[in-house]
Design an enzyme around this catalytic site. Structure first.
Site, short mmCIF file in Angstrom:
data_model
loop_
_atom_site.label_atom_id
_atom_site.label_comp_id
_atom_site.label_asym_id
_atom_site.label_seq_id
_atom_site.Cartn_x
_atom_site.Cartn_y
_atom_site.Cartn_z
N ARG A 57 -1.75 -8.88 10.14
CA ARG A 57 -1.18 -8.55 8.84
C ARG A 57 0.32 -8.40 8.98
O ARG A 57 0.78 -7.86 9.99
CB ARG A 57 -1.73 -7.23 8.31
CG ARG A 57 -3.17 -6.94 8.60
CD ARG A 57 -3.57 -5.57 8.11
NE ARG A 57 -3.26 -5.41 6.72
CZ ARG A 57 -4.16 -5.46 5.73
NH1 ARG A 57 -5.43 -5.65 5.99
NH2 ARG A 57 -3.79 -5.31 4.48
N ALA A 95 -10.21 -0.17 -2.16
CA ALA A 95 -9.39 0.85 -2.79
C ALA A 95 -9.90 1.15 -4.21
O ALA A 95 -9.94 2.31 -4.63
CB ALA A 95 -7.94 0.39 -2.84
N ARG A 141 0.83 -1.21 0.00
CA ARG A 141 0.00 0.00 0.00
C ARG A 141 0.87 1.27 0.00
O ARG A 141 0.63 2.21 -0.76
CB ARG A 141 -0.93 -0.02 1.21
CG ARG A 141 -1.98 1.07 1.19
CD ARG A 141 -1.71 2.09 2.27
NE ARG A 141 -2.73 3.14 2.27
CZ ARG A 141 -2.47 4.39 2.64
NH1 ARG A 141 -1.27 4.75 3.01
NH2 ARG A 141 -3.44 5.29 2.61
N ASP A 156 -13.46 5.45 1.69
CA ASP A 156 -13.84 4.79 2.94
C ASP A 156 -14.72 5.69 3.81
O ASP A 156 -15.46 5.19 4.65
CB ASP A 156 -12.60 4.41 3.75
CG ASP A 156 -11.96 3.12 3.25
OD1 ASP A 156 -12.46 2.56 2.26
OD2 ASP A 156 -10.96 2.69 3.85
#
Ligand code: FAD
Length: 431
Positions: A197, A328, A118, A315
């Site tokens: 993550r 995204a 990202r 978002d």
């Protein structure tokens, strides 16, 4: 229409005189800024971060947003070397049994997708906006929004006013802009799930049972278990490694991308699982493990403020579960659609543009959001006897309505009919 180029050689249509203030330089805000610039609107982009930081880990852009990157001069060439490349994803049971591979070639006609870090992708897009000479102001925390019949604006750092014809609130899932649009405080809630993550250098994966994941190019593997799934991907020809593990979690919502995760806690989630999964977690440097509580919000009744000059986008308007693989992408489609609507409406009809934007996008976004729940349940609630007989049920639904979609073309195609429909309804309401 004749197009003009900036001195730097970037495509830009003639000026429309429309002044757009955008709050938040995530993918929603940056895409809106770049697309508005391309359409000839004047943009001010305000971001709270004082400097760009390479934050986050794996993020996916489907073909519907890949085509947006491809329009931006030089961006695709910069993305290619850092994005994941594999022919498909191998689904395994949590015990390690191979079930089925879903190959991507079927969806190649939809266009190109980009999956990568990202922060690295964000940096490329951010730099593209800078190179276009977009007015980006960092260290500008928006503390309030306002609108009148003739303008809209924000208060920055509690004092300064920045005014435009319209404002796009792109400040992510904790958006303060929601209050002005909704008229009440709308708090995010837990989705009931959390995600561990991690992203790290694959040289950490030294154990023989994990080596195959980072040798001979990029690998993509998903292990599916009872109410838990674990997805691993290697990138940059196996040099980088990333994994995510979604599991039940009712804890308080932190929603910070940097909440540290504990290796021991993550291991508990996959107790008795395939030793490969356990070894991946054990090899993860603790400083690169994040425990992210998945925030959810019910779909909002509207994304547009009462006077029609402020739009929530990305978002801030519609958070997505990661299993949709569309958060995204949909945030980027918002910016593309809005830029076209404003271009077609012109400066005197910007409120109409924002309302048409919502009407064009709302149902598509809602449907895309739902795919996140469907996929999660398809994996987490899988009946394993059935899965063994028919592993096809694990495959992601890569549907053309969602992925084979050109948001710019669509906006040009439907804007006039959408406005006509809105006007007709308005007249009927006054009868
Ligand atoms: C730091 C970070 C890391 C992320 N990492 C991942 C990841 O690894 N994988 C993944 O799938 N998704 C990640 N996401 C989320 C993902 O980027 C979004 O879900 C998606 O791209 C939609 O983007 P967005 O622009 O709507 O929101 P966001 O990406 O959340 O961007 C919102 C932006 O608004 C800024 N902002 C917030 N409040 C204000 C304010 N009051 N004034 C001015 N600016 C403000 C924020 O600093 C941020 O830059 C991350 C988001 C952030 C912010």
């Amino acid at each position: 229409m004749v197009s003009s180029a900036r001195p730097s050689g970037f495509f830009r249509k003639p000026s429309t005189g429309i002044k757009v203030v955008i709050v938040g330089a995530g993918f929603a805000g940056l895409t809106a800024a770049i697309e508005c610039d391309r359409k000839g609107h004047d943009v001010i982009l305000l971001e709270a971060f004082p400097e760009l930081k390479i934050l986050g880990d794996i993020i996916s852009f489907g073909p519907n947003s890949g085509r947006i990157f491809q329009k931006w001069e030089g961006v695709e060439e910069k993305l290619d070397p850092i994005c994941h490349k594999s022919d498909g994803i191998l689904f395994k049971s949590y015990l390690g049994e191979d079930l089925i591979t879903q190959y991507w070639h079927d969806e190649e006609p939809y266009g190109k997708k980009f999956n990568g870090h990202r922060g690295e992708i964000h940096e490329i897009v951010f730099n593209h906006a800078v190179e276009r000479s977009i007015d980006i102001r960092l260290g500008q925390r928006v503390t309030d929004y306002f609108e009148t019949d003739t303008e809209a604006g924000v208060i920055v750092n509690g004092t300064d006013r920045v005014v435009g014809d319209v404002v796009f609130a792109a400040e992510g899932v904790r958006s303060p802009g929601r209050k002005i649009v909704l008229g009440y405080e709308d708090k995010p809630k837990s989705s009931g799930y959390a995600v561990y993550r991690a992203w790290f250098d694959s040289s950490q994966l030294t154990h023989p049972i994990t080596k195959h994941l980072v040798q001979n190019g990029d690998a993509h593997v998903a292990w599916i278990g009872p109410d838990v799934h674990f997805i691993a991907a290697s990138l940059k020809n196996g040099r980088d490694f990333s994994w995510v593990c979604t599991h039940k979690d009712e804890a308080d919502i932190e929603d910070s991308w940097s909440t540290p995760g504990q290796v021991e806690e993550a291991l508990k989630v996959v107790e008795n699982w395939d030793p490969v999964v356990q070894e991946i977690i054990r090899a993860t440097p603790p400083e690169y493990l994040v425990d992210w509580k998945l925030v959810y919000r019910d779909p909002l009744p509207t994304w547009i403020s009462p006077k029609g000059r402020i739009a929530l986008i990305g978002d801030a308007a519609h958070p997505f579960l990661p299993t949709s693989i569309q958060g995204a992408s949909q945030s980027m489609e918002d910016g593309v659609n809005l830029a076209v609507c404003l271009e077609l409406a012109g400066k005197s009809r910007v409120q109409e543009a924002l309302r048409a934007h919502e009407r064009i996008r709302y149902d598509r976004v809602l449907q895309a959001q739902r795919t996140g729940v469907t996929t999660r349940d398809q994996w987490h609630k899988a009946d394993f006897d059935n899965v063994k007989k028919n592993p096809e049920v694990l495959k992601l639904k890569r549907e053309p309505w969602l992925l084979d979609f050109d948001s710019e073309k669509h906006a040009y195609d439907v804007y006039e009919s959408t406005v006509a429909e809105m006007r007709k309804e308005g007249q009927q309401a006054h009868l």
